[in-house]
Design an enzyme around this catalytic site. Structure first.
Site, PDB file in Angstrom:
ATOM      1  N   ASP A 175     123.172 104.972 129.277  1.00 23.94           N
ATOM      2  CA  ASP A 175     121.965 104.246 128.906  1.00 23.94           C
ATOM      3  C   ASP A 175     122.371 103.201 127.870  1.00 23.94           C
ATOM      4  OD1 ASP A 175     119.575 103.306 127.853  1.00 23.94           O
ATOM      5  OD2 ASP A 175     118.601 105.263 127.831  1.00 23.94           O
ATOM      6  N   TYR A 188     111.295  87.999 129.470  1.00 20.38           N
ATOM      7  CA  TYR A 188     112.532  88.244 130.209  1.00 20.38           C
ATOM      8  C   TYR A 188     113.541  87.141 129.920  1.00 20.38           C
ATOM      9  CZ  TYR A 188     115.799  88.478 134.120  1.00 20.38           C
ATOM     10  OH  TYR A 188     116.937  88.525 134.884  1.00 20.38           O
TER      11      TYR A 188
END
Length: 316
Positions: free
Chosen positions: A45, A130
């Site tokens: 992760d 984004y």
């Protein structure tokens, strides 16, 4: 050995298949188990640096595909946790493990809406979180590159990527066109740059062989099609006739704002929004000032990539 961070996803899976075919050693680092390559997968992760440090031992090159990229991510902080903090963690883990080669997939979203065909020298005007988070991540990798003279950094800014078995925005667009009930908002003369997944995967593999240095590439498969031309390519590939319903832009945008309001009131996410309407009707043309100067050749033409995708998805 190569490490593909985010390799269980769409692009990562196609890239892993290519590496496997060429007998190149790799491992996939992802929160989600790889369905295609479970034996090469290891949990990782990017927001948890301890998982990166251990997973990147004995790695020569990092390919980072991990990203939070959907239009409607909530909370907004996830864009920055994954894309920016994730970049910081990758760079820290690379230093700890003495890794000197990083390939990072950014996005043409760093340029925002463009008025003309834009190359790598385009101005940065990201309009959403984004794009903003991807641009911040690029700065993180740039700082890592400058920290050591032997480092190699390749930043790739792909345009929208499509291909078989992907269920993103392009799939939804292709599905609507293939259904024969496609709602064309605006004139349909706006051009869209696109990238076929096999081609971008081949390019990632290609740049892994570049010498030490810093590189920035837009990735686009040419030629750019207008929305009208794209409709024709898809319907021809399926042997169908075009049956577009045309709606003026201002009506379509108003409908998008209505869905925005409805989403706020109900707490539900809808496939239509003002942002998606604006993106659909915008001219999004990009180019690479550098790929044409290289000896890289995309293995599949854009029209053939589109045909393969729609036949695979809608002729079953």
């Amino acid at each position: 050995m190569l490490a593909i961070i985010g390799g269980s996803g769409f692009i990562g899976t196609v890239l892993a298949k290519k590496l496997k075919e060429e007998n190149i050693n790799f491992k996939i680092l992802d929160k989600n188990k790889s369905q295609e390559f479970p034996d090469e997968w290891e949990y990782c992760d990017v927001t948890k640096i301890e998982t990166l440090i251990s997973a990147l031992k004995n790695i020569d090159t990092i390919i980072n595909l991990a990203a939070e990229h959907k239009d409607n991510v909530s909370p907004i902080s996830l864009y920055y946790d994954v894309n920016v903090v994730g970049a910081e963690n990758v760079c820290k883990a690379a230093k700890i493990n003495s890794i000197e080669n990083i390939i990072f997939t950014s996005s043409v979203a760093v340029y925002g809406f463009v008025e003309k065909e834009t190359g790598e020298d385009g101005e940065y005007h990201p309009f959403n979180h984004y794009g903003k988070s991807k641009l911040e991540a690029e700065h993180v990798y740039d700082a890592w590159f400058s920290s050591h003279s032997d480092n190699k950094l390749v930043t790739i800014r792909p345009t929208v990527v499509f291909g078989e078995n992907n269920r993103g925005n392009v799939y939804n667009l292709f599905r609507q066109i293939a259904s024969g009930r496609f709602l064309m908002i605006g004139s349909g003369n706006n051009k869209k740059s696109m990238a076929y997944v096999e081609n971008i995967s081949a390019f990632i593999h290609y740049v892994s062989g570049l010498s030490v240095g810093k590189y920035v590439f837009n990735y686009v498969d040419k030629p750019d099609f207008t929305m009208n031309e794209l409709t024709s390519v898809i319907t021809n590939a399926l042997g169908k006739k075009e049956k577009n319903i045309r709606v003026p832009y201002f009506i379509g945008l108003f409908g998008g704002y209505c869905f925005d309001l409805l989403s706020k009131v109900t707490g539900r996410q809808f496939p239509v929004s003002s942002v998606r309407i604006r993106k659909f009707c915008a001219k999004t043309q990009f180019k690479s000032n550098f790929i044409d100067e290289s000896d890289f050749s995309a293995p599949v033409s854009l029209s053939e990539g589109i045909a393969r995708t729609v036949r695979n998805e809608f002729l079953k």
